[in-house]
Design a protein around this motif. Structure first.
Motif, PDB file in Angstrom:
ATOM      1  N   ARG A   1      51.271  29.397  38.958  1.00 39.60           N
ATOM      2  CA  ARG A   1      50.568  30.665  39.184  1.00 39.60           C
ATOM      3  C   ARG A   1      51.605  31.797  39.175  1.00 39.60           C
ATOM      4  O   ARG A   1      52.812  31.564  39.122  1.00 39.60           O
ATOM      5  CB  ARG A   1      49.840  30.639  40.526  1.00 39.60           C
ATOM      6  CG  ARG A   1      48.932  29.452  40.700  1.00 39.60           C
ATOM      7  CD  ARG A   1      47.522  29.813  40.312  1.00 39.60           C
ATOM      8  NE  ARG A   1      46.601  28.780  40.744  1.00 39.60           N
ATOM      9  CZ  ARG A   1      45.922  28.033  39.916  1.00 39.60           C
ATOM     10  NH1 ARG A   1      46.065  28.172  38.633  1.00 39.60           N
ATOM     11  NH2 ARG A   1      45.076  27.130  40.351  1.00 39.60           N
ATOM     12  N   VAL A   2      51.142  33.001  39.267  1.00 40.62           N
ATOM     13  CA  VAL A   2      52.035  34.158  39.262  1.00 40.62           C
ATOM     14  C   VAL A   2      52.965  34.129  40.469  1.00 40.62           C
ATOM     15  O   VAL A   2      54.154  34.449  40.368  1.00 40.62           O
ATOM     16  CB  VAL A   2      51.210  35.470  39.229  1.00 40.62           C
ATOM     17  CG1 VAL A   2      52.111  36.685  39.368  1.00 40.62           C
ATOM     18  CG2 VAL A   2      50.416  35.557  37.946  1.00 40.62           C
ATOM     19  N   GLY A   3      52.464  33.719  41.629  1.00 36.21           N
ATOM     20  CA  GLY A   3      53.294  33.634  42.827  1.00 36.21           C
ATOM     21  C   GLY A   3      54.428  32.631  42.684  1.00 36.21           C
ATOM     22  O   GLY A   3      55.531  32.851  43.196  1.00 36.21           O
TER      23      GLY A   3
ATOM     24  N   MET B   1      59.053  23.940  43.926  1.00 37.28           N
ATOM     25  CA  MET B   1      58.544  24.633  42.738  1.00 37.28           C
ATOM     26  C   MET B   1      58.147  23.642  41.642  1.00 37.28           C
ATOM     27  O   MET B   1      57.233  23.912  40.874  1.00 37.28           O
ATOM     28  CB  MET B   1      59.584  25.617  42.209  1.00 37.28           C
ATOM     29  CG  MET B   1      59.774  26.836  43.081  1.00 37.28           C
ATOM     30  SD  MET B   1      58.293  27.860  43.157  1.00 37.28           S
ATOM     31  CE  MET B   1      57.657  27.448  44.758  1.00 37.28           C
ATOM     32  N   SER B   2      58.813  22.496  41.588  1.00 35.71           N
ATOM     33  CA  SER B   2      58.470  21.485  40.581  1.00 35.71           C
ATOM     34  C   SER B   2      57.080  20.903  40.810  1.00 35.71           C
ATOM     35  O   SER B   2      56.461  20.395  39.878  1.00 35.71           O
ATOM     36  CB  SER B   2      59.500  20.362  40.592  1.00 35.71           C
ATOM     37  OG  SER B   2      60.759  20.837  40.226  1.00 35.71           O
ATOM     38  N   LEU B   3      56.596  20.960  42.041  1.00 31.98           N
ATOM     39  CA  LEU B   3      55.260  20.435  42.324  1.00 31.98           C
ATOM     40  C   LEU B   3      54.182  21.185  41.564  1.00 31.98           C
ATOM     41  O   LEU B   3      53.126  20.638  41.252  1.00 31.98           O
ATOM     42  CB  LEU B   3      54.976  20.514  43.828  1.00 31.98           C
ATOM     43  CG  LEU B   3      55.817  19.635  44.742  1.00 31.98           C
ATOM     44  CD1 LEU B   3      55.503  19.928  46.197  1.00 31.98           C
ATOM     45  CD2 LEU B   3      55.589  18.180  44.427  1.00 31.98           C
ATOM     46  N   TYR B   4      54.436  22.451  41.252  1.00 27.50           N
ATOM     47  CA  TYR B   4      53.435  23.292  40.598  1.00 27.50           C
ATOM     48  C   TYR B   4      53.757  23.505  39.127  1.00 27.50           C
ATOM     49  O   TYR B   4      53.297  24.471  38.517  1.00 27.50           O
ATOM     50  CB  TYR B   4      53.344  24.634  41.335  1.00 27.50           C
ATOM     51  CG  TYR B   4      53.090  24.457  42.804  1.00 27.50           C
ATOM     52  CD1 TYR B   4      51.840  24.057  43.256  1.00 27.50           C
ATOM     53  CD2 TYR B   4      54.101  24.637  43.726  1.00 27.50           C
ATOM     54  CE1 TYR B   4      51.598  23.869  44.596  1.00 27.50           C
ATOM     55  CE2 TYR B   4      53.871  24.451  45.071  1.00 27.50           C
ATOM     56  CZ  TYR B   4      52.625  24.069  45.500  1.00 27.50           C
ATOM     57  OH  TYR B   4      52.392  23.867  46.833  1.00 27.50           O
TER      58      TYR B   4
ATOM     59  N   HIS C   1      57.164  34.277  40.642  1.00 27.52           N
ATOM     60  CA  HIS C   1      57.963  35.191  41.464  1.00 27.52           C
ATOM     61  C   HIS C   1      58.918  34.415  42.380  1.00 27.52           C
ATOM     62  O   HIS C   1      60.050  34.855  42.613  1.00 27.52           O
ATOM     63  CB  HIS C   1      57.063  36.112  42.276  1.00 27.52           C
ATOM     64  CG  HIS C   1      56.325  37.102  41.425  1.00 27.52           C
ATOM     65  ND1 HIS C   1      56.956  38.053  40.659  1.00 27.52           N
ATOM     66  CD2 HIS C   1      54.993  37.276  41.219  1.00 27.52           C
ATOM     67  CE1 HIS C   1      56.057  38.778  40.009  1.00 27.52           C
ATOM     68  NE2 HIS C   1      54.852  38.318  40.335  1.00 27.52           N
ATOM     69  N   ALA C   2      58.475  33.258  42.889  1.00 27.91           N
ATOM     70  CA  ALA C   2      59.356  32.439  43.734  1.00 27.91           C
ATOM     71  C   ALA C   2      60.528  31.898  42.924  1.00 27.91           C
ATOM     72  O   ALA C   2      61.662  31.847  43.418  1.00 27.91           O
ATOM     73  CB  ALA C   2      58.562  31.293  44.359  1.00 27.91           C
ATOM     74  N   VAL C   3      60.285  31.501  41.676  1.00 23.25           N
ATOM     75  CA  VAL C   3      61.363  31.018  40.814  1.00 23.25           C
ATOM     76  C   VAL C   3      62.343  32.148  40.501  1.00 23.25           C
ATOM     77  O   VAL C   3      63.564  31.957  40.515  1.00 23.25           O
ATOM     78  CB  VAL C   3      60.786  30.390  39.522  1.00 23.25           C
ATOM     79  CG1 VAL C   3      61.869  30.149  38.491  1.00 23.25           C
ATOM     80  CG2 VAL C   3      60.071  29.092  39.843  1.00 23.25           C
TER      81      VAL C   3
END
Length: 189
Positions: free
Chosen positions: A33-35, A25-28, A38-40
């Protein structure tokens, strides 16, 4: 970005079960983005349903009997361990260092970079956990495993230096375990 920062602190404080996911998740973090949001939120949901994960500090020796032993003294007779000049006398019971290293070749689908994972134990106590994307794009799994091993050796060298400066005796060499034994068949000294 604040949520990623909170997750990174949780990993630093001992929640290593989400270390790889927080790395992804840190890569982005620059352009989420919204996705990704939601993953976080899904990661926080996991942490909420599994609140009682803990690190157990066990001083018992780790019994590893299946490690192939090799001696490299005949190939490198001039090599010797560099000790700190102001190292105190080692006192107490010696600790055994065991390192587990792995790389996931081209697991970051956007850039085809590999990830390195390293776990370092003192006796049975896990004291170092490391997960990070590799800087270079490796063309083979051998290259990514070798880069992961290089990172692991650097982490062990730093740990050994810290232990020596604190006067902790070290029991022999660091046993190194990798997923594919064709890459490494020796022990890191």
């Amino acid at each position: 970005m604040q949520l990623i920062g909170i997750l990174r602190w949780l990993v630093e404080l001992g929640r290593m079960d989400v270390c790889a996911e927080v790395l992804m998740m840190s890569l982005y973090n620059a352009m989420p983005r919204v996705g990704h949001f939601h993953a976080v939120l899904h990661l926080f949901g996991y942490l909420e349903t599994h609140p009682s994960r803990e690190i157990v500090m066990d001083s018992a020796y780790m019994a590893l009997t299946d490690i192939p032993q090799s001696e490299w003294h005949e190939f490198y007779p001039w090599a010797k361990e560099v000790l700190p000049p102001d190292m105190p006398e080692a006192l107490g019971r010696a600790v055994k260092i065991v390192m587990f290293v792995d790389a996931s070749h081209a697991s970051i689908l956007v850039t085809r970079q590999s990830r390195t994972g390293v776990l370092i134990h003192l006796n049975h106590a896990l004291i170092v956990w490391y997960s990070k994307k590799q800087n270079a794009v490796e063309t083979s799994s051998f290259g990514s495993e070798f880069a992961a091993l290089k990172t692991g050796v650097e982490l062990v060298e730093g740990l050994v230096y810290k232990l020596q400066i604190m006067g902790v005796p070290i029991d022999g060499h660091c046993d190194t375990l990798v997923v594919n034994p064709s890459y490494v068949k020796w022990n890191v000294h």
